[in-house]
Design a protein around this motif. Sequence first.
Motif, PDB file in Angstrom:
ATOM      1  N   LEU A 199      11.500   8.920   0.912  1.00 58.65           N
ATOM      2  CA  LEU A 199      11.093   9.676   2.098  1.00 58.65           C
ATOM      3  C   LEU A 199      11.771   9.113   3.342  1.00 58.65           C
ATOM      4  N   ARG A 200      11.837   7.796   3.419  1.00 60.88           N
ATOM      5  CA  ARG A 200      12.399   7.167   4.607  1.00 60.88           C
ATOM      6  C   ARG A 200      13.910   7.396   4.710  1.00 60.88           C
ATOM      7  N   THR A 201      14.616   7.238   3.612  1.00 61.92           N
ATOM      8  CA  THR A 201      16.073   7.417   3.669  1.00 61.92           C
ATOM      9  C   THR A 201      16.460   8.880   3.825  1.00 61.92           C
ATOM     10  N   GLY A 202      15.619   9.777   3.338  1.00 59.36           N
ATOM     11  CA  GLY A 202      15.922  11.207   3.453  1.00 59.36           C
ATOM     12  C   GLY A 202      15.249  11.887   4.615  1.00 59.36           C
ATOM     13  N   ALA A 203      14.695  11.096   5.545  1.00 60.89           N
ATOM     14  CA  ALA A 203      13.886  11.655   6.619  1.00 60.89           C
ATOM     15  C   ALA A 203      14.623  12.719   7.427  1.00 60.89           C
ATOM     16  N   ALA A 204      15.866  12.463   7.789  1.00 61.66           N
ATOM     17  CA  ALA A 204      16.597  13.422   8.625  1.00 61.66           C
ATOM     18  C   ALA A 204      16.774  14.751   7.908  1.00 61.66           C
ATOM     19  N   ASP A 205      17.143  14.725   6.641  1.00 53.42           N
ATOM     20  CA  ASP A 205      17.332  15.956   5.879  1.00 53.42           C
ATOM     21  C   ASP A 205      16.016  16.683   5.628  1.00 53.42           C
ATOM     22  N   LEU A 206      14.939  15.919   5.481  1.00 54.18           N
ATOM     23  CA  LEU A 206      13.632  16.517   5.185  1.00 54.18           C
ATOM     24  C   LEU A 206      12.906  16.979   6.440  1.00 54.18           C
ATOM     25  N   GLY A 207      13.381  16.587   7.596  1.00 57.03           N
ATOM     26  CA  GLY A 207      12.740  16.981   8.850  1.00 57.03           C
ATOM     27  C   GLY A 207      11.465  16.217   9.115  1.00 57.03           C
ATOM     28  N   ILE A 208      11.429  14.944   8.682  1.00 55.28           N
ATOM     29  CA  ILE A 208      10.232  14.142   8.882  1.00 55.28           C
ATOM     30  C   ILE A 208      10.584  12.887   9.676  1.00 55.28           C
ATOM     31  N   ASP A 209       9.545  12.220  10.168  1.00 53.55           N
ATOM     32  CA  ASP A 209       9.712  10.984  10.930  1.00 53.55           C
ATOM     33  C   ASP A 209       9.610   9.814   9.955  1.00 53.55           C
ATOM     34  N   ALA A 210      10.644   9.003   9.866  1.00 53.15           N
ATOM     35  CA  ALA A 210      10.677   7.881   8.932  1.00 53.15           C
ATOM     36  C   ALA A 210       9.644   6.818   9.246  1.00 53.15           C
ATOM     37  N   ASN A 211       9.083   6.858  10.459  1.00 56.07           N
ATOM     38  CA  ASN A 211       8.111   5.851  10.876  1.00 56.07           C
ATOM     39  C   ASN A 211       6.693   6.395  10.948  1.00 56.07           C
ATOM     40  N   LYS A 212       6.482   7.558  10.312  1.00 55.30           N
ATOM     41  CA  LYS A 212       5.130   8.135  10.278  1.00 55.30           C
ATOM     42  C   LYS A 212       4.815   8.610   8.859  1.00 55.30           C
ATOM     43  N   ILE A 213       4.810   7.660   7.942  1.00 53.62           N
ATOM     44  CA  ILE A 213       4.515   7.947   6.539  1.00 53.62           C
ATOM     45  C   ILE A 213       3.160   7.319   6.202  1.00 53.62           C
ATOM     46  N   ILE A 214       2.199   8.155   5.899  1.00 50.99           N
ATOM     47  CA  ILE A 214       0.824   7.721   5.621  1.00 50.99           C
ATOM     48  C   ILE A 214       0.542   7.961   4.147  1.00 50.99           C
ATOM     49  N   MET A 215       0.096   6.941   3.430  1.00 49.91           N
ATOM     50  CA  MET A 215      -0.252   7.132   2.023  1.00 49.91           C
ATOM     51  C   MET A 215      -1.758   7.280   1.884  1.00 49.91           C
ATOM     52  N   ILE A 216      -2.173   8.340   1.225  1.00 44.89           N
ATOM     53  CA  ILE A 216      -3.580   8.592   0.924  1.00 44.89           C
ATOM     54  C   ILE A 216      -3.729   8.603  -0.590  1.00 44.89           C
ATOM     55  N   GLY A 217      -4.752   7.936  -1.084  1.00 44.58           N
ATOM     56  CA  GLY A 217      -4.995   7.928  -2.519  1.00 44.58           C
ATOM     57  C   GLY A 217      -6.474   8.057  -2.817  1.00 44.58           C
ATOM     58  N   SER A 218      -6.802   8.733  -3.903  1.00 42.87           N
ATOM     59  CA  SER A 218      -8.199   8.874  -4.315  1.00 42.87           C
ATOM     60  C   SER A 218      -8.422   8.147  -5.627  1.00 42.87           C
ATOM     61  N   SER A 219      -9.541   7.420  -5.726  1.00 45.03           N
ATOM     62  CA  SER A 219      -9.937   6.694  -6.932  1.00 45.03           C
ATOM     63  C   SER A 219      -8.827   5.720  -7.358  1.00 45.03           C
ATOM     64  N   ALA A 220      -8.254   5.889  -8.564  1.00 45.81           N
ATOM     65  CA  ALA A 220      -7.150   5.015  -8.972  1.00 45.81           C
ATOM     66  C   ALA A 220      -5.974   5.151  -8.013  1.00 45.81           C
ATOM     67  N   GLY A 221      -5.781   6.356  -7.464  1.00 43.93           N
ATOM     68  CA  GLY A 221      -4.737   6.546  -6.464  1.00 43.93           C
ATOM     69  C   GLY A 221      -5.019   5.748  -5.202  1.00 43.93           C
ATOM     70  N   GLY A 222      -6.318   5.522  -4.895  1.00 41.79           N
ATOM     71  CA  GLY A 222      -6.674   4.667  -3.767  1.00 41.79           C
ATOM     72  C   GLY A 222      -6.320   3.223  -4.036  1.00 41.79           C
ATOM     73  N   HIS A 223      -6.547   2.795  -5.279  1.00 41.83           N
ATOM     74  CA  HIS A 223      -6.121   1.444  -5.666  1.00 41.83           C
ATOM     75  C   HIS A 223      -4.612   1.315  -5.531  1.00 41.83           C
ATOM     76  N   LEU A 224      -3.884   2.331  -5.987  1.00 40.67           N
ATOM     77  CA  LEU A 224      -2.427   2.313  -5.902  1.00 40.67           C
ATOM     78  C   LEU A 224      -1.972   2.254  -4.444  1.00 40.67           C
ATOM     79  N   ALA A 225      -2.619   3.044  -3.596  1.00 37.90           N
ATOM     80  CA  ALA A 225      -2.239   3.053  -2.172  1.00 37.90           C
ATOM     81  C   ALA A 225      -2.435   1.681  -1.546  1.00 37.90           C
ATOM     82  N   PHE A 226      -3.542   1.026  -1.887  1.00 39.26           N
ATOM     83  CA  PHE A 226      -3.773  -0.292  -1.297  1.00 39.26           C
ATOM     84  C   PHE A 226      -2.877  -1.347  -1.935  1.00 39.26           C
ATOM     85  N   ASN A 227      -2.583  -1.190  -3.214  1.00 45.19           N
ATOM     86  CA  ASN A 227      -1.632  -2.077  -3.878  1.00 45.19           C
ATOM     87  C   ASN A 227      -0.277  -2.008  -3.166  1.00 45.19           C
ATOM     88  N   LEU A 228       0.134  -0.777  -2.845  1.00 45.63           N
ATOM     89  CA  LEU A 228       1.378  -0.602  -2.100  1.00 45.63           C
ATOM     90  C   LEU A 228       1.265  -1.195  -0.705  1.00 45.63           C
TER      91      LEU A 228
END
Length: 574
Positions: free
Chosen positions: A77-106
């Motif tokens: 996401l960060r390296t492709g930010a310009a092509d994707l039309g996103i801000d490389a410094n505004k990436i928020i990870m949301i995870g639910s249940s095991a995905g929440g564990h993964l988000a915090f692990n990251l």
Amino acid sequence: MILFDPPAGVEATGTTILFAPGGGYGRLSLPNAVDICHWAGAIGAHCAVLKYRVPRAADDPGHRVPLSDAQRAVRLLRTGAADLGIDANKIIMIGSSAGGHLAFNLANNHGESTYAAEDATDTISARPDAVVLMYPAYLTQPTESLTADPHLQLDQLSPERTPPTLMTVTRSDKFTWGAVNTMLQLRQAKVPAELHVFPEGGHGGCFDKYPLMEFVRPAARFLKDQGLFTEAMQHESNAFLDRLEATFLKRRVGQQEVSKTETVKLAATKSDAAVHPSDWTEGDRQLAALRKPAPEIISIWPGDGKRDDDPAAVLQEELPQRPDGLVRITNVSRPTIHVWRPAHPDGRAVVIFPGGAYNALAAEHEGTQIAQWLCDQGITAFVTKYRVPRRDGLDKHAVALQDAQRAIRLVRSRADVFDIDPQQIGVLGFSAGGNLAALTVHHSDRQSYPPADSIDAVRANPDFAILIYPAYLTAEDTADGLDPMIQPLKSSKDYPPIYLAVAADDRFAPDSLHYLLHLHRAKVPAELHVYASGGHGKGLRESGGPFAQWTRSCARWLADWQNGTTNVIVEGSR
């Protein structure tokens, strides 16, 4: 990753939400992904759904395979930010249940080497700019303990390493232990963090469960505070939730308005036990002057209002001055309650205990201002001027608890005079007053004083309790971390519903977190909000920063109990 742009007609903001579904690391559960994508689109954010590798591998301690997928996703996401039309410094990870564990692990292990570099992308930072953990699983091992998953490396937490973190969970979820322990550690490491615990709802869900869905309000505000959402995004987020909730809350709110109208004719009724103004103490006069017309003032104890067994009955009230000019009272020997009646009472009542370390009473910003806030909601309020300071030779709370129990009994015994429902009398306390409110719950079956008259035959237990930055609930030398005065009641039915709010930078924040675990073990419907900052003793004041939002969540909590919307499954929400 599957990347969704904001829908047509919605301006893209550049913010990206990377969502990790739950599923116990054995599968990926997609309904929550649908909910998060709809929410992200409504506020102008891109949403990337992460299809990470499952099922879990027996030889993958620390879930490093999913972690490597998450690291690579952020880097792409960060390296492709310009092509994707996103801000490389505004990436928020949301995870639910095991995905929440993964988000915090990251969040805490984004710099760990989990795979061999593929290309230049893998030289880019994988640190998300913030994480939101929805009922995160496996943060502690075993689950119902305060022992952190060692692979999360909580001893390495720091504001530089760990991004801002917001967590939400329901009290009845077994993973509440992990969320509380992680919040304790984040707070100690001074990482910007919040925890929002809702009373019921079990595990799972998103916009199909109320009030769990309410977590997006503090989440949007928290992310705005971190510079990742704009004010417009926060506004659109709240509007999105308002529209959804209006579909199933409208009917009950309408019924509430009718009940208020039916009781207005009794609002002017006066008590026959009011203290004559000529007998008011100096503190009573100062508090009474804060409302026009003045509230009724009622002596808590019969006779001259003093107790013969009070070792400091000769004290004369004083009003210590502070630069803020707010009314504070000390040297109280004649305790009273000040009755604040709303224009449109709905039958509910709250007995207020201001804080002040059991040495003084913050009787304005934690008393009369709170009474007005309650009156605005149709709730009759009773500001309690209980005895302070601490009496020599007695426990710090001893005489205050006597006054508190008597105040509850007095209010309940005259429910018809006050136009209130004797089954809807709650307590609300701040700091030491929050401790006092908790003691009225845990000692309701213990007579703290010899009965004085027939009023003392009335029950003293509150029907609900609101504890705002409560103090003195913990003790270091006890097994569960709680003060010995906080004894478990016989059954969960003996507890009332309880609401807690505190700021993470308040030194008493651990008190609320440990007490929440006590309520969790007792299976008590409890709600807790730990805000990122705000300090101690702010009351309603906006200077409390994020903590000032407690009044909104508390008002919603009060309305939910009145309307029966404490645990709602929303059909067709997706």
